[in-house]
Structure formats: C-alpha cells, structure tokens
Design an enzyme around this catalytic site. Structure first.
Site, short mmCIF file in Angstrom:
data_model
loop_
_atom_site.label_atom_id
_atom_site.label_comp_id
_atom_site.label_asym_id
_atom_site.label_seq_id
_atom_site.Cartn_x
_atom_site.Cartn_y
_atom_site.Cartn_z
N ASP A 132 0.85 -1.17 0.25
CA ASP A 132 0.15 0.00 -0.19
C ASP A 132 0.94 1.26 0.15
OD1 ASP A 132 -2.67 1.10 0.06
OD2 ASP A 132 -2.27 1.90 2.19
N CYS A 190 -11.20 15.75 1.29
CA CYS A 190 -11.19 14.45 1.80
C CYS A 190 -10.85 14.58 3.33
CB CYS A 190 -10.73 13.24 1.04
SG CYS A 190 -10.75 11.80 1.91
N CYS A 244 -11.30 8.63 7.40
CA CYS A 244 -12.80 8.66 7.60
C CYS A 244 -13.25 7.25 6.99
CB CYS A 244 -13.45 9.93 6.64
SG CYS A 244 -14.92 9.84 6.32
S1 SF4 Z 1 -13.24 9.12 3.20
FE1 SF4 Z 1 -14.87 10.48 4.04
S2 SF4 Z 1 -14.31 12.63 3.47
FE2 SF4 Z 1 -13.21 11.28 2.00
S3 SF4 Z 1 -14.32 10.94 0.20
FE3 SF4 Z 1 -15.00 9.34 1.53
S4 SF4 Z 1 -16.75 10.10 2.87
FE4 SF4 Z 1 -15.63 11.95 1.85
#
Ligand code: SF4
Ligand code: SF4
Length: 319
Positions: free
Chosen positions: A135, A216, A243
């Site tokens: 990765d 993001c 996230c």
């Molecule tokens: S990780 Fe969270 S902030 Fe990033 S694109 Fe996916 S939902 Fe959106």
C-alpha cells in the site's frame, strides 16, 4: 527465472496460508487511466502530496516499477477489526472516530511482513525477482487488482470485492515467476447507487470515481500538515483520523464485510475517543511509545492534537 510452472491453485493456497483474503495475477501493460491521472494531478486534486507527481510515470507504466518483473501478484488483506461496528459512536455522542484501518498496528508493517513471506515462497518456486509493495510506492494498486480479477473500482474509488466489500488493503509482489495472469474483473456493480457520493460530508467527490483529495477528511487529517480549513473543519462529523463514511454506507460492505482474522488489525483500545485533551497531555516520547508503531505516527503528535481539537469541535455541529 525458472520455467517451472506454478499453478494458480498453489499460489492461492500460499496466500491463504498467510491470511490474505484473495490473490490474483496482473499483467504489467500500461495503465488505462494514465491520462485521467495526469488530468487529476493538473487539477490540483493531490494537494500537497507531491510524491504522487513524482510517481506518475511509473504508475502509468507498471512494467517500469520493478526491472525484470513480468507480472504482479496482487493480494487483498482484510483489515476490518472485530469491534468496528460496536465502536461507531451514536449521533450526539462525545466520542470522536478513528478510521477502522488505524485502530491496530501500522498496516504497512503488518502487510509488508506477510508480503515478504509470500515473496520468499515465490523465490522458493524459482523467482529471481520478487519485490513487495505494501500500500505504498508508485503502484496503481486498484487498477492492478481489477486487472487481476479481484473486484471493481467503485464510485467511491475503492476496490470492491463482490463477496467481501472494500475494507481491504492491497499489496503487490512484482515477480518474474512464470505465472499466468488471472482473468480481469470487467464488471461494475455500483449500478444506479450513489450512497457514497451523497454521504460524503465534505463533498469531496467531483463526480463518480473522481476524488478531490484536498477536500477528503483522510487527506485533511493524515496527509496535510496544514491547519484544517475552517469551512471543512466544521464538516468532520467527529472524524479525528481518516474517515470511513464512503465505505460504511456502501451496500457491498453492509452485506458482505466480515471481520479480519489478522490479530494486528484488531482495535488496541489505546485511543481515548471521549477525551478532548487526550493528545494535549501526551509529550512526544509518550506519543511515540504508545503510537509509534501505528498509523497515527504519520500525522504525529502535532497533527493528532490538531485533528482532535477539530474533531471534537465538529461534534457540536452534529448536536
Ligand atoms: S473518506 Fe470521508 S471525506 Fe473522504 S471521500 Fe470518503 S466520505 Fe468523503
Ligand atoms: S456506495 Fe454505491 S455507488 Fe458507492 S461504491 Fe458502494 S455500490 Fe458503488
């Protein structure tokens, strides 16, 4: 290089013994997404990740990544911790969240160690080249995984395996062993679904499969060294490192994701997710002692203090 043929079954069995979820073999022809990568970089969607510009040439030409290699063995490693669903805070709770892949040991090390064992096995079979990438590095992992038949690239840009979802890391071993590429995955099972696009709190998807990384939460809390812009900090929805939203809402995960059996990916319970002052009270030495072998080491103590403050503040927006 040995001419001794190694069967797909023998390779799959070796990968399974090492705890990998799935394994395939990809050819090393040029990327089909080279022009899209150039457009993405030119648009500035990589933000401060300059290494992606430096890696672009090899990403477009995987045959240049490891001289002498003729194929890439592609491995999926399930990282979903057993406690993941139980650990998700309820709306209105005072707990912040850490991405599921970051609650145990550093996945790079965990993946790298077992890729190294697979590379050793490939050498035992006669390979003279067996170079691993965990990765990391200039490897277009998701495209190679799709090429190796391991799944499709969803609208959330993740590699999705039909029988397992997308809570997987992708590792590769570039080798000169005589391995037949496995049939590619020429399907797209997202259909008319747009759950991931709709759920993203920072509207980071410009369109399906096109991510503005600078919006993001994973970029803002891990890759970026800068303060989180106020307009986005309000939308963290309590995420203090990474996230999972666009994975969590995916029906393929809801239906098929199973916990990982790899001990190092399990939640260590080391992060006080109800304590706004947790990182403020640690000094550098204590932070390294507790988190030096985890993904939290990447943003470091200063980054985690920034993230924690922003994540707790963002909970107010949810209340
Ligand atoms: S990780 Fe969270 S902030 Fe990033 S694109 Fe996916 S939902 Fe959106
Ligand atoms: S949430 Fe829907 S659109 Fe997004 S990746 Fe999953 S199946 Fe595809």
């Amino acid at each position: 290089m040995s001419d001794r043929p190694v069967s797909a079954e023998a390779l799959r069995a070796a990968a399974e013994r090492l705890g990998f979820l799935a394994c395939g073999v990809a050819s090393l022809e040029p990327s089909r997404h080279g022009d899209a990568l150039e457009r993405w970089l030119r648009a500035g969607y990589a933000g401060t990740m300059r290494y992606l510009h430096r890696q672009a040439r090899k990403r477009k030409h995987p045959a240049d990544i490891a001289p002498g290699a003729t194929v890439a063995v592609v491995l999926l490693d399930n990282y979903l911790p057993r406690t993941a669903s139980a650990a998700e805070p309820e709306p209105g709770s005072r707990r912040v969240k850490v991405a599921k892949y970051a609650r145990g040991g550093d996945y790079h090390l965990v993946l790298q160690r077992r890729l190294g064992l697979l590379a050793a096995w490939l050498r035992e079979q006669g390979a003279t080249v067996a170079l691993t990438w965990a990765d990391a590095g200039p490897v277009p992992e998701r495209e190679l995984a799709q090429r190796a038949g391991l799944g499709w690239i969803g609208k959330n840009t993740m590699l999705i395996r039909p029988d397992a979802g997308s809570f997987c890391l992708i590792g590769t071993v570039f080798t000169d062993l005589a391995l037949e590429p496995t049939p590619g995955a020429d399907y797209d099972r997202c259909g008319s679904c747009t759950r991931c696009l709709d759920a993203c709190p920072t509207q980071a998807f410009v369109e399906p499969r096109l991510l503005d990384a600078t919006r993001c939460i994973s970029y803002l809390t891990i890759e970026s060294r800068r303060p989180i812009p106020a307009a986005l900090a309000d939308r963290l929805e309590g995420w203090g490192f990474g996230c999972d939203i666009c994975n969590d809402v995916c029906p393929w995960n809801m239906r098929f994701a199973e916990p990982s059996g790899v001990p190092e990916y399990q939640d260590r319970g080391a992060i006080a997710d109800e304590d706004p002052g947790f990182f403020d009270r640690l000094d550098e030495a204590e932070f390294i002692r507790r988190f030096g072998d985890t993904p939290l080491e990447r943003p470091g103590l200063a980054g985690m203090r920034r993230n924690w403050a922003a994540a707790f503040n963002s909970l107010e927006e949810l209340a």
